[in-house]
Design an enzyme around this catalytic site. Structure first.
Site, PDB file in Angstrom:
ATOM      1  N   ASP A   1      -9.505 -16.909 -15.767  1.00 32.53           N
ATOM      2  CA  ASP A   1     -10.259 -17.382 -14.618  1.00 32.53           C
ATOM      3  C   ASP A   1     -11.336 -18.383 -15.052  1.00 32.53           C
ATOM      4  O   ASP A   1     -12.087 -18.125 -15.995  1.00 32.53           O
ATOM      5  CB  ASP A   1     -10.902 -16.164 -13.930  1.00 32.53           C
ATOM      6  CG  ASP A   1     -11.529 -16.493 -12.607  1.00 32.53           C
ATOM      7  OD1 ASP A   1     -10.796 -16.893 -11.684  1.00 32.53           O
ATOM      8  OD2 ASP A   1     -12.765 -16.336 -12.480  1.00 32.53           O
TER       9      ASP A   1
ATOM     10  N   ASP B   1      -5.124 -10.895 -15.365  1.00 33.53           N
ATOM     11  CA  ASP B   1      -6.241 -11.817 -15.183  1.00 33.53           C
ATOM     12  C   ASP B   1      -7.340 -11.500 -16.179  1.00 33.53           C
ATOM     13  O   ASP B   1      -7.683 -10.327 -16.396  1.00 33.53           O
ATOM     14  CB  ASP B   1      -6.795 -11.694 -13.756  1.00 33.53           C
ATOM     15  CG  ASP B   1      -6.771 -13.014 -13.014  1.00 33.53           C
ATOM     16  OD1 ASP B   1      -7.386 -13.967 -13.514  1.00 33.53           O
ATOM     17  OD2 ASP B   1      -6.138 -13.102 -11.948  1.00 33.53           O
TER      18      ASP B   1
ATOM     19  N   HIS C   1      -3.970 -17.347  -4.515  1.00 32.56           N
ATOM     20  CA  HIS C   1      -4.906 -16.496  -3.771  1.00 32.56           C
ATOM     21  C   HIS C   1      -6.175 -17.230  -3.363  1.00 32.56           C
ATOM     22  O   HIS C   1      -6.934 -16.719  -2.534  1.00 32.56           O
ATOM     23  CB  HIS C   1      -5.268 -15.278  -4.611  1.00 32.56           C
ATOM     24  CG  HIS C   1      -6.033 -15.625  -5.854  1.00 32.56           C
ATOM     25  ND1 HIS C   1      -5.476 -16.327  -6.899  1.00 32.56           N
ATOM     26  CD2 HIS C   1      -7.324 -15.391  -6.211  1.00 32.56           C
ATOM     27  CE1 HIS C   1      -6.385 -16.505  -7.842  1.00 32.56           C
ATOM     28  NE2 HIS C   1      -7.513 -15.951  -7.452  1.00 32.56           N
ATOM     29  N   ASP C   2      -6.430 -18.401  -3.941  1.00 35.66           N
ATOM     30  CA  ASP C   2      -7.621 -19.182  -3.607  1.00 35.66           C
ATOM     31  C   ASP C   2      -7.306 -20.384  -2.718  1.00 35.66           C
ATOM     32  O   ASP C   2      -8.202 -21.172  -2.416  1.00 35.66           O
ATOM     33  CB  ASP C   2      -8.291 -19.699  -4.883  1.00 35.66           C
ATOM     34  CG  ASP C   2      -9.076 -18.622  -5.615  1.00 35.66           C
ATOM     35  OD1 ASP C   2      -9.523 -17.668  -4.963  1.00 35.66           O
ATOM     36  OD2 ASP C   2      -9.231 -18.736  -6.845  1.00 35.66           O
TER      37      ASP C   2
ATOM     38  N   GLU D   1      -7.349 -21.372 -15.831  1.00 37.79           N
ATOM     39  CA  GLU D   1      -7.795 -22.036 -14.604  1.00 37.79           C
ATOM     40  C   GLU D   1      -8.931 -22.977 -14.995  1.00 37.79           C
ATOM     41  O   GLU D   1      -9.969 -22.533 -15.489  1.00 37.79           O
ATOM     42  CB  GLU D   1      -8.273 -21.012 -13.582  1.00 37.79           C
ATOM     43  CG  GLU D   1      -8.722 -21.655 -12.272  1.00 37.79           C
ATOM     44  CD  GLU D   1      -9.421 -20.675 -11.342  1.00 37.79           C
ATOM     45  OE1 GLU D   1      -9.335 -20.866 -10.118  1.00 37.79           O
ATOM     46  OE2 GLU D   1     -10.074 -19.728 -11.840  1.00 37.79           O
TER      47      GLU D   1
ATOM     48  N   ASP E   1      -4.173   3.905   2.805  1.00 41.95           N
ATOM     49  CA  ASP E   1      -5.604   3.597   2.958  1.00 41.95           C
ATOM     50  C   ASP E   1      -5.844   2.154   3.353  1.00 41.95           C
ATOM     51  O   ASP E   1      -6.994   1.723   3.472  1.00 41.95           O
ATOM     52  CB  ASP E   1      -6.374   3.952   1.681  1.00 41.95           C
ATOM     53  CG  ASP E   1      -6.017   3.066   0.489  1.00 41.95           C
ATOM     54  OD1 ASP E   1      -5.072   2.244   0.609  1.00 41.95           O
ATOM     55  OD2 ASP E   1      -6.676   3.201  -0.566  1.00 41.95           O
TER      56      ASP E   1
ATOM     57  N   ASP F   1       0.850  -1.193   0.000  1.00 42.93           N
ATOM     58  CA  ASP F   1       0.000   0.000   0.000  1.00 42.93           C
ATOM     59  C   ASP F   1       0.888   1.246   0.000  1.00 42.93           C
ATOM     60  O   ASP F   1       1.738   1.403   0.876  1.00 42.93           O
ATOM     61  CB  ASP F   1      -0.914  -0.012   1.227  1.00 42.93           C
ATOM     62  CG  ASP F   1      -1.712   1.263   1.394  1.00 42.93           C
ATOM     63  OD1 ASP F   1      -1.958   1.936   0.372  1.00 42.93           O
ATOM     64  OD2 ASP F   1      -2.078   1.596   2.539  1.00 42.93           O
TER      65      ASP F   1
END
Length: 556
Positions: free
Chosen positions: A199, A98, A327-328, A254, A25, A21
């Site tokens: 995806d 992606d 990430h999954d 994927e 924020d 970041d």
């Protein structure tokens, strides 16, 4: 098979919300990624895969896209993204984006129009159906729990959503929709990106009859009617013909529920579809009969069988993608290694596996540091829609709350989404504000600053593995021969090329294990290439230490 740059590459996956970041924020952003490119260059990776940064209401953390050609303001601007692409290329690396085109957000302009009326020009961009027998069009279930259908009062019909109800599925039967998707893809490729990660791309073709599953009150899903559907290869060949073949790029799809035989159809070099696919067979090795949240211990023999099946199944036909987390998925070190006593050793051992197989390795952010799963005390600390839906559904069904939390600790997607641990300062140096999801409390001990300064760290072992792939052309070794298929503790295999072979020996456990090299594997000389311990005295009969990994080049 043909030589391609992506076969010799190592890919680093960035989940931008949790990477770095820049403005305080609490949300990672594109300028934050820019500030860490030299770190990635030092690691040695060739390709950066950037998870979605497009305009999105963030129902599924960016995988619900409301504008495919805009950057979400919390991530930055299109100018920031263009600078990121330029700086990645200036460092000799590449960028893949992606591509999420099985579904869009329900806030996308196409869907806003689609739901207005049954005769709207965009109606057939999505899959609408009237109810049947006083209920939903069929009994398909969503990946995110509950029904795959959502009723819309305006037109008194249902739309299909295999994921969140805010992620309506696109209707690939519609040629106008397909052309709009191809135009969007070309728009990004013309900006200079180097490919796409696609995806759930094998879900884009549904059985047009939308038949019922007829499984009564048990597990409802319907996957056989929308995984690897009747026109999926037709669509991908059209996509390749219209777009992909016109650029020197890499593509990885994927693909849920594929076998090596299925994968060969997607990645066969003469079929003109994709370069690689992500399969999930290995990710289900610790799932019971009721799916992901039904935990069971993994068995090393199953892991070996699955990897061997994919290595041999695609040999001479197509290219593998190599990953153990993303990430999954939960953190690979917590899942397949030891995230406490032997964190370094097991992290290096698992990395050795990924980087010595046939295929392109994918490193998920923080993997190179040995980041681990997190155990938040309360469900209130979790953010992932799949996790929250499952928790509510199973709690309502009477499952014990502690049992549900244990499943989340093991398999929840937020395990891989806690912020990148940069240093030992507050919030691990990820942000000066309050992070969107809490940092793993172990960041004072596990962070990039510590790893870079420790010559024995997992980070530097990854650098050595990446260099090894280049120096010895590990991808060029062909074939895969499993040693000791029924050995419950040691994973060993040989890959060969001409008069030499690559021997990999891995102890998957935290106690000693004996390894014996079969006599039929002969060699005149052995050169140790890499390992996480000093080499054993006797290669023919070695007593492996906890999570030991050794790689040798054997000469005939």
């Amino acid at each position: 098979m043909a030589d391609k740059w992506w076969k010799d590459s190592v890919v680093y996956q960035i989940y931008p919300r949790s990477f770095m970041d820049s403005d305080g924020d609490g949300i990672g952003d594109i300028p934050g990624i820019l500030s860490k490119l030299d770190y990635l260059k030092r690691l040695g990776v060739d390709v950066i895969w950037l998870c979605p940064v497009y305009e999105s209401p963030n129902d599924d953390n960016g995988y619900d896209i409301s504008d495919y050609r805009s950057i979400l303001s919390e991530f930055g601007t299109i100018a920031d993204w263009e600078e990121l692409l330029a700086q990645i290329h200036a460092r000799g690396m590449k960028l893949i984006m992606d591509l999420v085109v099985n579904h869009s957000s329900d806030e996308h302009a196409w869907f806003v129009e689609s739901r207005k009326s049954k005769d709207n020009p965009y109606r057939d961009y999505y899959i609408w159906r009237p109810g049947a027998d006083g209920g939903e069009p069929n009994d398909w279930g969503s990946f995110f729990s509950g029904s795959a259908w959502q009723y819309d009062e305006r037109t008194e019909e249902y739309f299909l959503h295999l994921f969140s109800k805010k992620q309506p599925d696109l209707n690939w039967e519609n040629p106008k929709l397909r052309q709009d998707v191809y135009d969007m893809m070309a728009w990004w490729l013309d900006k200079g990106i180097d490919g796409f990660r696609m995806d759930v791309i094998n879900l884009i073709s549904k059985n047009p009859a939308l038949p019922r599953v007829e499984q009564g009150e048990g597990w409802r899903f319907g996957g056989e009617h929308f995984m690897n559907g009747p026109r999926v290869h037709e669509y991908l060949q059209e996509m390749n013909r219209e777009v992909l073949s016109k650029y020197d790029i890499m593509t990885v799809g994927e693909t849920i529920g594929v076998t090596p035989e299925d994968a060969a159809l997607y990645v066969g070099e003469e079929r003109n579809e994709l370069n690689m696919v992500f399969h999930f067979e290995l990710m289900d090795v610790d799932s019971g009969p009721h799916g992901k949240w039904d935990l069971k211990p993994w068995d090393l023999r199953d892991i070996k069988r699955i990897i061997a099946k994919w290595q041999t199944g695609l040999e001479g036909k197509g290219w593998n993608s190599l990953y153990l987390n993303n990430h999954d998925q939960p953190r690979m070190l917590s899942r397949f290694g030891d995230d406490r006593t032997y964190r370094k050793e097991s992290g290096k051992m698992l990395a050795t596996l990924l980087h010595t197989l046939q295929g392109t390795p994918y490193i998920y952010q923080g993997e190179e540091l040995g980041m681990t799963n997190v155990r938040f005390a309360s469900i209130e600390s979790y953010k992932d829609i799949e996790t929250l839906n499952m928790f509510a559904e199973q709690l309502a069904a009477g499952r014990d709350e502690a049992d549900i939390m244990n499943a989340i600790y093991a398999k929840g997607r937020d395990n891989g989404r806690t912020p990148m641990q940069w240093d030992g300062s507050e919030h691990a140096g990820f942000t000066t504000g309050t992070p969107w999801i809490a940092v793993n409390p172990n960041y004072p001990d596990i962070n990039a600053e510590q790893a870079v300064n420790d010559p024995d760290s997992i980070f530097h072992y990854y650098r050595q593995l990446i260099a090894l792939r280049r120096e010895h052309d590990v991808t060029g070794y062909s074939g895969f021969r499993l040693i000791g298929e029924e050995d419950e503790r040691v994973f060993a295999y040989v890959r060969s090329r001409g008069e030499e072979s690559l021997l990999v020996v891995l102890n998957f456990f935290g106690d000693q294990a004996e390894f014996r090299l079969p006599e039929e594997i002969g060699f005149s000389r052995a050169e140790r290439l890499i390992g996480n311990y000093d080499p054993p005295a006797n290669l023919r009969r070695a007593l492996l230490r906890p999570y030991e990994a050794q790689v040798y080049r054997l000469f005939a």
